[in-house]
Enzyme design. Structure first.
Site, PDB file in Angstrom:
ATOM      1  N   LYS A 165       0.842  -1.207   0.000  1.00 59.43           N
ATOM      2  CA  LYS A 165       0.000   0.000   0.000  1.00 59.43           C
ATOM      3  C   LYS A 165       0.874   1.254   0.000  1.00 59.43           C
ATOM      4  O   LYS A 165       0.573   2.234  -0.685  1.00 59.43           O
ATOM      5  CB  LYS A 165      -0.935   0.009   1.222  1.00 59.43           C
ATOM      6  CG  LYS A 165      -2.037  -1.029   1.147  1.00 59.43           C
ATOM      7  CD  LYS A 165      -3.250  -0.464   0.418  1.00 59.43           C
ATOM      8  CE  LYS A 165      -4.192  -1.489  -0.165  1.00 59.43           C
ATOM      9  NZ  LYS A 165      -4.704  -2.484   0.752  1.00 59.43           N
TER      10      LYS A 165
ATOM     11  N   LYS B  88      -2.397 -11.166  -8.663  1.00 66.12           N
ATOM     12  CA  LYS B  88      -3.715 -11.723  -8.341  1.00 66.12           C
ATOM     13  C   LYS B  88      -4.835 -10.851  -8.878  1.00 66.12           C
ATOM     14  O   LYS B  88      -4.645  -9.658  -9.119  1.00 66.12           O
ATOM     15  CB  LYS B  88      -3.845 -11.876  -6.823  1.00 66.12           C
ATOM     16  CG  LYS B  88      -3.838 -10.555  -6.077  1.00 66.12           C
ATOM     17  CD  LYS B  88      -4.411 -10.672  -4.680  1.00 66.12           C
ATOM     18  CE  LYS B  88      -4.483  -9.294  -4.045  1.00 66.12           C
ATOM     19  NZ  LYS B  88      -5.322  -9.160  -2.899  1.00 66.12           N
TER      20      LYS B  88
ATOM     21  N   LYS C 293      -9.860  -6.058  -6.775  1.00 65.12           N
ATOM     22  CA  LYS C 293     -11.013  -5.176  -7.029  1.00 65.12           C
ATOM     23  C   LYS C 293     -10.583  -3.922  -7.780  1.00 65.12           C
ATOM     24  O   LYS C 293     -11.313  -3.393  -8.590  1.00 65.12           O
ATOM     25  CB  LYS C 293     -11.654  -4.758  -5.706  1.00 65.12           C
ATOM     26  CG  LYS C 293     -12.391  -5.883  -5.008  1.00 65.12           C
ATOM     27  CD  LYS C 293     -13.212  -5.359  -3.833  1.00 65.12           C
ATOM     28  CE  LYS C 293     -13.773  -6.501  -3.018  1.00 65.12           C
ATOM     29  NZ  LYS C 293     -13.103  -6.727  -1.747  1.00 65.12           N
TER      30      LYS C 293
HETATM   31  P1  TYM Z   1     -10.783  -8.791   0.414  1.00 69.92           P
HETATM   32  O1  TYM Z   1     -12.036  -8.001   0.486  1.00 69.92           O
HETATM   33  O2  TYM Z   1      -9.633  -8.240  -0.313  1.00 69.92           O
HETATM   34  O3  TYM Z   1     -11.081 -10.203  -0.169  1.00 69.92           O
HETATM   35  C1  TYM Z   1     -12.126 -11.019   0.334  1.00 69.92           C
HETATM   36  C2  TYM Z   1     -11.746 -12.477   0.237  1.00 69.92           C
HETATM   37  O4  TYM Z   1     -11.441 -12.811  -1.101  1.00 69.92           O
HETATM   38  C3  TYM Z   1     -10.146 -13.398  -1.164  1.00 69.92           C
HETATM   39  N1  TYM Z   1      -9.499 -12.986  -2.410  1.00 69.92           N
HETATM   40  C4  TYM Z   1      -8.897 -13.842  -3.238  1.00 69.92           C
HETATM   41  N2  TYM Z   1      -8.727 -15.168  -3.174  1.00 69.92           N
HETATM   42  C5  TYM Z   1      -8.086 -15.745  -4.199  1.00 69.92           C
HETATM   43  N3  TYM Z   1      -7.612 -15.071  -5.268  1.00 69.92           N
HETATM   44  C6  TYM Z   1      -7.754 -13.730  -5.368  1.00 69.92           C
HETATM   45  N4  TYM Z   1      -7.304 -13.097  -6.438  1.00 69.92           N
HETATM   46  C7  TYM Z   1      -8.411 -13.059  -4.313  1.00 69.92           C
HETATM   47  N5  TYM Z   1      -8.724 -11.755  -4.091  1.00 69.92           N
HETATM   48  C8  TYM Z   1      -9.375 -11.734  -2.908  1.00 69.92           C
HETATM   49  C9  TYM Z   1      -9.391 -12.859   0.028  1.00 69.92           C
HETATM   50  O5  TYM Z   1      -8.335 -13.725   0.384  1.00 69.92           O
HETATM   51  C10 TYM Z   1     -10.485 -12.804   1.057  1.00 69.92           C
HETATM   52  O6  TYM Z   1     -10.648 -14.062   1.663  1.00 69.92           O
HETATM   53  N6  TYM Z   1      -8.738  -8.144   4.879  1.00 69.92           N
HETATM   54  C11 TYM Z   1      -9.792  -8.846   4.189  1.00 69.92           C
HETATM   55  C12 TYM Z   1     -11.164  -8.584   4.781  1.00 69.92           C
HETATM   56  C13 TYM Z   1     -11.276  -8.922   6.221  1.00 69.92           C
HETATM   57  C14 TYM Z   1     -11.294 -10.225   6.787  1.00 69.92           C
HETATM   58  C15 TYM Z   1     -11.413 -10.042   8.186  1.00 69.92           C
HETATM   59  C16 TYM Z   1     -11.208 -11.505   6.251  1.00 69.92           C
HETATM   60  C17 TYM Z   1     -11.396  -8.015   7.231  1.00 69.92           C
HETATM   61  N7  TYM Z   1     -11.491  -8.706   8.426  1.00 69.92           N
HETATM   62  C18 TYM Z   1     -11.488 -11.117   9.058  1.00 69.92           C
HETATM   63  C19 TYM Z   1     -11.259 -12.584   7.134  1.00 69.92           C
HETATM   64  C20 TYM Z   1     -11.394 -12.391   8.510  1.00 69.92           C
HETATM   65  C21 TYM Z   1      -9.800  -8.354   2.754  1.00 69.92           C
HETATM   66  O7  TYM Z   1      -9.419  -7.252   2.474  1.00 69.92           O
HETATM   67  O8  TYM Z   1     -10.338  -9.211   1.899  1.00 69.92           O
END
Ligand code: TYM
Length: 329
Positions: A111, A194, A197
């Site tokens: 970031k 990867k 969003k």
């Molecule tokens: P976020 O919103 O970026 O993504 C949500 C979930 O999707 C998975 N993910 C992926 N898995 C495989 N390949 C990809 N290209 C890919 N992009 C996203 C992420 O691994 C995630 O499981 N920090 C977290 C949100 C969060 C969270 C938590 C998750 C906040 N508190 C507590 C679990 C437990 C996040 O930004 O995910």
């Protein structure tokens, strides 16, 4: 029965990475475990959304969770900011989280590199809030994609540190979870990295078939294999990785053989991949649009979810306060 917690940031529509990295597992886990799934809308503030965008994105992610099969009668589905107890635990955990370890987190460094003009303290302590989200329900399993592995390691570390500091075994150390297999990383269509969003390399569950076709047909490849049984280049491997999760095994086999024999036509492979993605996302897209039009049900679902999540979180907070030494006179 395990306690399962997971979340998705409300910073945009869900893409195939979110589905195959997290939601697919979450849906499978919900019938046999006590599951808490939420929309991480505090985490979303690190990128400073305006109030309207914030609201619209939360609603969108909620509809997408539901359309993918999260059942609010079985799982607790809620919005992070409806459970302010999590911010109290975040504050308490911050006292035992060290600047050095937070600065070394890969996601923070990334970031800083990409947005040097917005290195806020919320970004630095992002993994602490995430740990609070998880351990506030005393979870032991967290379905996530590969990109969240380090955050889960930190969650375990913060839980362990709390237990050691207060000589207790109060918090379990939760594991990142994917049904006994390695965590998944769905690649983007731009040749490396990867799917994300905001990376402009993703296929969203809400994308129209024409958009999907266009995106897939313009995915990066190479000029074609030049020797028999050559290992595919990274961009081509990435297309195969997406095929792995949603195409028929015989389709994958067919294109692998074509590649090995130097006979592959990437245009054909992409056409097939686009068709398979459209077949997969069409019913989800239709459900998202139906669900979005029913605001009353959405309000009821998050209201009930918030109540259940607050009940579980309040219990933890009052026990944690006692452990720390906040006691009545
Ligand atoms: P976020 O919103 O970026 O993504 C949500 C979930 O999707 C998975 N993910 C992926 N898995 C495989 N390949 C990809 N290209 C890919 N992009 C996203 C992420 O691994 C995630 O499981 N920090 C977290 C949100 C969060 C969270 C938590 C998750 C906040 N508190 C507590 C679990 C437990 C996040 O930004 O995910």
């Amino acid at each position: 029965m395990d306690i399962v917690v997971s979340g998705i940031r409300s910073t945009g529509n869900l893409h195939l990475g979110n589905y195959f990295g997290m939601i697919r597992n979450a849906v499978k886990m919900q019938s046999e475990n006590k599951c808490f799934f939420f929309i991480a809308d505090y985490h979303a503030l690190t990128t400073h959304p305006n109030p309207d965008t914030l609201h619209v994105n939360i609603k969108q992610v909620l509809a997408e969770y539901l359309a993918c099969g999260i059942d609010p009668d079985v799982s607790t589905l809620f919005i992070q900011s409806d459970v302010p107890q999590v911010s109290e635990l975040y504050l308490l955990l911050n006292m035992n989280a060290y600047i050095g370890e937070l600065e070394r987190t890969a996601s923070f460094k990334e970031k800083v590199r990409r947005h040097p003009d917005n290195v806020n303290a919320g970004l630095l302590t992002y993994p602490v809030l995430m740990a609070a989200d998880i351990i506030i329900h005393k979870a032991n399993k967290v379905p996530v994609g590969k990109d969240q592995e380090q955050h889960l390691e930190m969650t375990r570390k913060f839980a362990r540190r709390f237990n050691q500091l207060y000589k207790t075994e109060y918090f379990p150390e939760p594991d990142a979870y994917n049904f006994g297999s390695d965590l998944i990383k769905i690649p983007g269509l731009d040749g490396s990295g990867k799917m994300g969003k905001s990376e402009g390399n993703g296929i969203f569950l809400i994308d129209d078939p024409s958009v999907i076709k266009k995106k897939v047909m313009s995915a990066v490849t190479d000029t074609g294999p030049t020797a028999l049984n050559q290992e595919p280049s990274e961009p081509v491997k990435n297309l195969f990785s997406i095929m792995e999760v949603l195409s028929e095994p015989s389709t994958i086999e067919y294109f692998r053989e074509k590649h090995a024999a130097c006979e592959i036509r990437y245009g054909d492979m992409k056409k097939q991949l686009a068709e398979d993605i459209i077949r997969f996302t069409t019913p989800i897209r239709e459900r998202i649009n139906e669900i979005l039009s029913d605001s009353l049900s959405l309000r009821k679902i998050v209201g009930e979810g918030a109540e259940k999540a607050r009940e579980s979180a309040s219990r933890t907070i009052s026990e944690v306060r006692k452990i720390i030494g906040y006691r009545p006179f």
